[in-house]
Design a protein around this motif. Structure first.
Motif, short mmCIF file in Angstrom:
data_model
loop_
_atom_site.label_atom_id
_atom_site.label_comp_id
_atom_site.label_asym_id
_atom_site.label_seq_id
_atom_site.Cartn_x
_atom_site.Cartn_y
_atom_site.Cartn_z
N ASN A 12 0.83 -1.13 -0.02
CA ASN A 12 0.00 0.10 0.05
C ASN A 12 0.73 1.16 -0.05
O ASN A 12 1.39 1.51 0.97
CB ASN A 12 -1.08 0.04 1.36
CG ASN A 12 -1.93 1.10 1.46
OD1 ASN A 12 -1.97 1.94 0.38
ND2 ASN A 12 -2.39 1.30 2.45
N GLY A 13 1.10 1.85 -1.22
CA GLY A 13 1.89 3.29 -1.12
C GLY A 13 3.61 2.54 -0.75
O GLY A 13 3.89 1.69 -1.40
N ASN A 14 4.18 3.34 -0.06
CA ASN A 14 5.64 2.91 0.45
C ASN A 14 5.43 2.06 1.53
O ASN A 14 6.54 1.97 2.39
CB ASN A 14 6.14 4.22 0.58
CG ASN A 14 5.76 5.01 1.74
OD1 ASN A 14 4.51 4.86 1.96
ND2 ASN A 14 6.37 6.04 1.98
N GLY B 22 0.28 -13.20 -8.32
CA GLY B 22 1.67 -12.81 -9.20
C GLY B 22 1.57 -11.72 -9.80
O GLY B 22 2.26 -11.28 -10.94
N VAL B 23 0.68 -10.78 -9.19
CA VAL B 23 0.46 -9.41 -9.90
C VAL B 23 1.53 -8.29 -9.21
O VAL B 23 1.79 -8.41 -8.03
CB VAL B 23 -0.94 -8.81 -9.65
CG1 VAL B 23 -1.07 -7.40 -10.24
CG2 VAL B 23 -1.55 -9.63 -10.39
N ALA B 24 2.18 -7.53 -9.90
CA ALA B 24 3.12 -6.54 -8.98
C ALA B 24 2.41 -5.14 -9.07
O ALA B 24 1.40 -4.62 -9.91
CB ALA B 24 4.27 -6.33 -10.20
N ASN B 25 3.05 -4.51 -8.12
CA ASN B 25 2.54 -3.17 -7.60
C ASN B 25 2.80 -2.19 -8.84
O ASN B 25 3.91 -2.25 -9.29
CB ASN B 25 3.02 -2.59 -6.36
CG ASN B 25 2.42 -1.44 -5.84
OD1 ASN B 25 1.23 -1.17 -5.99
ND2 ASN B 25 3.08 -0.63 -5.17
N GLY B 26 1.80 -1.56 -9.35
CA GLY B 26 2.00 -0.52 -10.50
C GLY B 26 1.90 -1.06 -11.61
O GLY B 26 1.66 -0.44 -12.98
N ILE B 43 -3.06 -0.22 -8.07
CA ILE B 43 -2.68 0.73 -6.95
C ILE B 43 -2.53 0.40 -5.68
O ILE B 43 -1.94 0.80 -4.83
CB ILE B 43 -3.64 2.01 -7.12
CG1 ILE B 43 -5.10 1.48 -6.90
CG2 ILE B 43 -3.55 2.67 -8.27
CD1 ILE B 43 -5.87 2.67 -6.75
N ARG B 44 -2.71 -1.03 -5.51
CA ARG B 44 -2.66 -1.62 -3.80
C ARG B 44 -2.88 -2.99 -4.06
O ARG B 44 -3.87 -3.72 -4.89
CB ARG B 44 -3.97 -0.81 -3.09
CG ARG B 44 -3.69 -1.38 -1.84
CD ARG B 44 -4.71 -0.89 -0.91
NE ARG B 44 -4.62 -1.40 0.57
CZ ARG B 44 -5.08 -1.00 1.67
NH1 ARG B 44 -5.94 0.22 1.48
NH2 ARG B 44 -4.94 -1.26 2.76
N LEU B 45 -2.12 -3.76 -3.30
CA LEU B 45 -2.30 -5.22 -3.32
C LEU B 45 -2.51 -5.57 -1.67
O LEU B 45 -1.82 -5.18 -0.97
CB LEU B 45 -1.10 -5.86 -3.67
CG LEU B 45 -0.47 -5.41 -5.24
CD1 LEU B 45 0.78 -6.20 -5.30
CD2 LEU B 45 -1.38 -6.44 -6.13
N ASP B 48 -4.58 -11.65 -1.61
CA ASP B 48 -4.74 -11.82 -3.14
C ASP B 48 -5.82 -11.00 -3.67
O ASP B 48 -6.12 -10.99 -4.87
CB ASP B 48 -5.41 -13.44 -3.27
CG ASP B 48 -6.76 -13.53 -2.53
OD1 ASP B 48 -7.21 -12.47 -1.67
OD2 ASP B 48 -7.34 -14.74 -2.69
N LYS B 49 -6.08 -9.97 -3.14
CA LYS B 49 -7.03 -8.73 -3.75
C LYS B 49 -6.14 -7.83 -4.31
O LYS B 49 -5.04 -7.35 -3.81
CB LYS B 49 -7.72 -8.08 -2.63
CG LYS B 49 -8.83 -8.81 -2.24
CD LYS B 49 -9.88 -8.04 -2.04
CE LYS B 49 -11.33 -9.00 -1.54
NZ LYS B 49 -10.89 -10.44 -0.84
N VAL B 50 -6.47 -7.53 -5.54
CA VAL B 50 -5.72 -6.61 -6.46
C VAL B 50 -6.62 -5.27 -6.64
O VAL B 50 -7.78 -5.61 -7.12
CB VAL B 50 -5.35 -7.05 -7.84
CG1 VAL B 50 -4.49 -6.02 -8.74
CG2 VAL B 50 -4.23 -8.47 -7.25
#
Ligand SMILES: Nc1ncnc2c1ncn2[C@@H]1O[C@H](COP(=O)(O)OP(=O)(O)O)[C@@H](O)[C@H]1O
Ligand SMILES: [Mg+2]
Lengths: 577, 433
Positions: A12-14, B22-26, B43-45, B48-50
């Motif tokens: 979550n953000g940084n 397996g999803v990346a932030n951004g 925008i947030r992980l 397992d919630k994306v």
């Protein structure tokens, strides 16, 4: 490594959340392994088998399940010879070396050692085998530029230690063993010139804290004469944007009468740091004749650099300041801006979903600000010498309104308040320190009674000015009008100072005492004028001559000539003339 | 090769949530809704919630919509073929030209190492005395125009852009009125500057998420050109729309607002864009001129306030003029010592006198008798406003300085101005009468 293991479970953000097994310590440094990079992070909350960490890097690219490595160390800085003249980021990475290796950009996951491992230092032992040592005691020294850099028993060597052996004088690197010490149980430990210390903990190896009394001369007239700062004291400079906080800190960093200056560029413009780091090597320090950079350390975590390391940067800076204080030196730490540090805490607190206080700042904001300024002080060291850390913090209040949490929390703990004012900066009355609102609890170098009288002129001049706005100039008596003109004269000719003029930018203690005495005499004089226009004309002229006077060197012939002109002018209007 | 997900669990504002691994932030994804295909960004992980923000907005997205992750973060094509083209906030063409796909570079990259910056030293001449004399613009400066709605800020922006000597102009339009966008394009074209310009335009009618992408897109491209030794001018208008787009997403994500609904990281968000302005050691430069409209004409509003703390000054546009108070170029002292020796003194003195004029004006409005001094100030103020402040004035710096001396000499005696006697001796115009 231990059997500890952990993986990222949320981003979550940084901030990342880490699911872990084993034991985890608060403020422990951990590394998130992401796309072949190790991203430095710090544990800031632990709850059951999950911990939250602030990541000192951009978190783009981190995935759920990324492995986390535990360092078992708290966020620390390296202390030892070689810090002076350096430019570090908030985590003490040397920026010029990073630039050499990586080019234009600050790629994430690049960490270099703060102290050079290849440089040799000329070590002279001082302690002898059999000597009893306590933490902070000096065992020898190396010359670092023009300082004698004391090599001390590391600050976390609690209790008493006996020196077992020490190397002879010679050239050593910071990681070489230079001595061995034994504690009472016979446990032996090796000493090196370098050791580390956790940044969030104050260095406390001293006999006692003393009351700061001796002025730290900044060569800015309004500060030294009216709102002085003491060595070991604290002060703050709140002000709206553009009012002159940074310029004031820049001139102070050049002129202050201290041994070492540490600049914490905390969340503000990179360009401003560049000015310092390109110009300081070219400027010579009048105290030593050496380049100013040799007495300066820059901790640079500017606004576009990662927010979490901004939070760390002020602690990195103050720890290094305390380290040099331990050598009996006077250190000045200037932080620009403490509000950005507070905002970094606010960002993190928000991500932790803590209950917010005023303007969403965390409830513990006040105690952290107090704790930071408490690390300033004048201390009596084990060897009988004194050392000091003075802290000056810029504050950037939202909307320029001082009634906000960071300014208010800061005002509660500092010893002097230099409040910058928008009206003054708009009118180009620099430095825009408000002469009526500001205050200092420290003694100055100029006669306190005369200063009080001068402030009284400012106060009364201001009252007359307010009154004139209601009753007009014609409704004002000539006595009151002259009082107003005197206050304007004091403002223009003494309080205002051009930071960009070679001579005017820095007025040393002797000159301040001398010039202030003259100004005081003028303020004190009973004057006669036929009418207000004549009074105004005379004061405009007087101001012009005094400003010219400020621009010439004290030892130049013009200084005497202009002074004679001032005396002559004054004689013309004295009431008994 | 990338997995497709068919189950959207939550739709709130422009943010959708899917369960995926397996999803990346951004990371970017393609989302198919009933109204077409859109890009979206993680925008947030959380386990397992994306959480993804959908560029085209969530309108028309159904719980059985398709989400396909693309395995990379937001990027933009960087080639010379960008020149003369217009794109939207997702990087898709807005003109009728072809889509560009070669040489994709990531946007929102790391910041420049301060050790690799140099002190800016080159003045950008604009022919506007309120800028050249009083608040000189400097290459690599980041500087917004603060203005209330309705002020001619876009005209001023375009005028400076066309007058400045730069290699490439990049416009980042956010929440632009369509007419304003056309006006920009036509002005650039009319001056033969379109072929060295690139436009990333989000209009008021486009989805807000795209608004957020515009500065990063414009600045990523600018950075590449600057590394190739080009002097790039980036125009960002209106950054308040950008901040409002950030506010919208922060509220959707239930972040605790710090001030009037804006997120606590507004300062850092704005700074990471503005700090892209740079003079590279041994390469080109990026200068950023922006517009920050002030809701309610209030500088203490969080957007102008945070901006002022970040940028290197601001031009305060009010009633069609650049106000001397409130306007500031923090870099002026880097250049104005080497223009002409009287530059700084003229700058300081004229402003101080103008401040005195304003006080006199106040007294006059309250009906007080005007002293001889007041009358001098009134004369001075009127001429200053007409001959210096009016935006129609277009003269070189040196002519403006000469004019400044003339106005002062016509109104005052030298010692009334407080100008150091040395400069009076060499610059004060001799009485002609
Ligand atoms: N003492 C001073 N003398 C002359 N100009 C000043 C002085 N202080 C500030 N200024 C002017 O004001 C500008 C803004 O000052 P700065 O210190 O950067 O403000 P802040 O840090 O409060 O935002 C400077 O760039 C300079 O032009
Ligand atoms: Mg500043």
């Amino acid at each position: 490594m231990s059997q500890k293991s952990g993986r990222v479970v949320a981003v979550n953000g940084n901030m990342v959340s880490i699911g872990f097994q084993g034991n985890v310590a608060m403020n422990e440094v951990v590394y998130v392994l992401s796309k072949g990079k190790r991203l430095k992070s710090e544990i800031i909350r632990v709850k059951g088998s999950e911990a939250q960490a602030q990541v000192y890097e951009i978190t783009k690219g981190i995935r759920i399940g990324d492995e986390v490595e535990f360092s078992e160390e708290m966020l620390s800085v390296e202390l030892g010879p070689g810090l002076l003249g350096q430019i570090y980021d908030g985590l003490q990475n040397p920026l010029p070396e990073i630039a050499e290796q990586k080019g234009f950009f600050l790629e994430s996951g690049v960490y270099l050692r703060a102290l050079s491992r290849s440089k040799r230092w000329s070590f002279s032992p001082q302690a002898k085998p059999g000597d009893i040592l306590r933490r902070g005691d000096c065992i020898g020294s190396v010359p670092e530029l023009h300082f004698t850099h004391k090599i001390m028993l590391p600050f976390d060597f609690f209790g008493e230690w006996t020196l077992a052996d020490i190397v002879p004088a010679g050239e050593y690197g910071v990681e070489d063993a230079i001595a061995h010490v034994r504690d009472q149980r016979g446990v032996e430990r090796e000493l090196r010139m370098m050791f580390s210390w956790p940044v969030k903990r104050a260095v406390d190896c001293y006999v006692e804290r003393l009351k700061p009394k001796q002025p730290m001369v900044t060569k800015t007239r309004i500060i030294d004469t009216f709102f002085p700062v003491a060595k070991g004291g604290t002060y703050c400079i709140p002000g709206p944007f553009g009012a002159g906080k940074t310029v004031l800190q820049q001139v102070t960093s050049r002129n202050a009468d201290v041994d070492i200056v540490i600049l914490a560029a905390c969340g503000e413009r990179a360009g401003e740091v560049v000015e310092t780091l390109k110009e300081f090597p070219q400027i010579s320090d009048p105290r030593t004749g050496r380049s100013l950079m040799e007495r300066t350390i820059i901790i640079c975590n500017t606004s576009s650099m990662p927010v979490a390391s901004r939070e760390a940067s002020v602690y990195t800076a103050v720890t290094i300041a305390e380290y040099y204080r331990q050598m009996g030196l006077d250190v000045l730490l200037l932080a620009d801006s403490t509000s950005r540090w507070a905002q970094a805490m606010r960002e993190m607190s928000g991500r932790l979903e803590e209950i917010p206080g005023e303007e969403a700042f965390p409830a513990y904001l006040e105690s952290l600000i107090a704790g930071f300024y408490e690390r300033a002080g004048l201390v009596l060291l084990n060897d009988g010498e004194t050392g000091s850390v003075t802290i000056g913090g810029a504050v950037s209040p939202a909307g320029g309104n001082f009634e906000e949490p960071v300014t208010q929390a800061t005002l509660k703990v500092v010893g002097a308040f230099h409040g910058l004012n928008r009206e003054r900066s708009d009118a180009r009355r620099y430095p825009a320190i408000h002469p009526l609102d500001s205050w200092s609890k420290y003694p100055g170098m100029v006669d306190a009674k005369q200063v009080e009288e001068a402030r009284d002129v400012l106060r009364r001049g201001n009252e007359v000015n307010q009154m004139m706005k209601v009753v007009g100039e014609e409704g004002t008596s000539i006595e009151d009008f002259v009082m107003f003109l005197k206050s304007e004269f004091l403002d223009a000719a003494y309080l205002q100072q051009n930071s960009f003029h070679d001579v005017d930018a820095a007025t040393d203690a002797d000159r301040q005492t001398y010039v202030f005495a003259k100004i005081h005499k003028i303020l004190h004089a009973r004057m006669f004028f036929p009418d207000k226009d004549a009074a105004r004309r005379w004061f405009l002229q007087l101001t012009a001559v005094t400003k010219d006077w400020n621009l010439v060197l004290m030892k130049s012939p013009e200084f005497k000539q202009l002074e004679e002109r001032l005396d002559g002018m004054l004689a013309e209007v004295l009431e008994n003339a | 090769m990338h997995k497709v997900y068919h189950r959207i669990e939550q739709i709130a504002g422009n943010v959708i949530t899917v369960t995926a691994s397996g999803v990346a932030n951004g990371e970017l994804a393609q989302v198919v809704g009933t109204l077409g295909v859109s890009l979206a960004q993680v925008i947030r992980l959380d386990k397992d919630k994306v959480y993804l923000q959908v560029f085209a907005g969530s309108r028309g997205i159904a719980t059985d919509g398709q989400v396909r992750f693309l395995g990379h973060t937001m990027d933009v094509s960087f080639t010379d073929a960008l020149l003369g083209r217009v794109f939207n906030g997702s990087g898709q063409p807005r003109d009728n030209g072809p889509a560009l796909d070669e040489n994709r570079i990531p946007i929102g990259g790391p910041s420049v190492n301060p050790a690799k910056r140099i002190i800016p030293r080159k003045m950008v001449r604009t022919g506007i005395p309120m800028i050249d004399v009083f608040n000189s613009l400097v290459e690599s400066q980041k500087l917004p125009i603060f203005a209330a709605a309705g002020e001619p800020y876009n005209e001023l922006l375009a005028r400076i852009a066309l007058q400045a000597e730069v290699d490439i102009i990049i416009l980042g339009g956010m929440g632009l009125k369509h007419d304003d966008y056309l006006q920009f394009r036509d002005t650039l074209e009319a001056h033969g500057a379109l072929s060295r310009s690139i436009l990333f335009v989000h209009t008021a009618a486009d989805p807000t998420v795209e608004c957020q992408m515009v500065p990063d897109m414009a600045l990523a491209v600018a950075e590449q050109f600057a590394l190739q030794n080009k002097r790039v001018l980036v125009l960002l208008t209106d950054m308040t729309s950008f901040a409002d787009a950030l506010k919208e997403i922060a509220i959707t994500m239930e972040q605790i607002p710090s001030n009037r609904g804006y997120p606590g990281d507004l300062y850092s968000q704005l700074a990471s864009r503005y700090e892209k302005a740079v003079d590279f050691e041994g390469a080109g430069s990026i200068t950023i001129l922006a517009v920050t409209t002030m809701p309610g004409d209030d500088v203490t509003h969080p957007v102008p306030d945070n901006t002022g703390y970040i940028t290197e000054g601001q031009f305060y546009l009010r009633h069609g003029r650049i106000e001397p108070f409130g306007s500031l170029s923090r870099l002026k002292q880097q250049v104005n010592a080497r223009t002409r020796e009287d530059h700084r003194t003229v700058m300081n003195t004229m402003i101080q006198l103008y401040a005195s004029f304003k006080e006199t004006l106040e007294k006059q409005s309250m009906g007080f008798r005007m002293s001889a001094w007041d009358n001098k100030l009134l004369k001075y103020g009127a001429r200053f406003e007409k001959e210096m402040m009016d935006l129609s004035v277009n003269i070189p710096l040196e002519a403006a300085l000469d004019l400044g001396w003339q106005i002062m000499a016509d109104c005052f005696e030298p010692e009334e101005t407080g100008i150091p006697s040395k400069l009076v001796a060499s610059f004060w115009p001799k009485k002609t009468a």
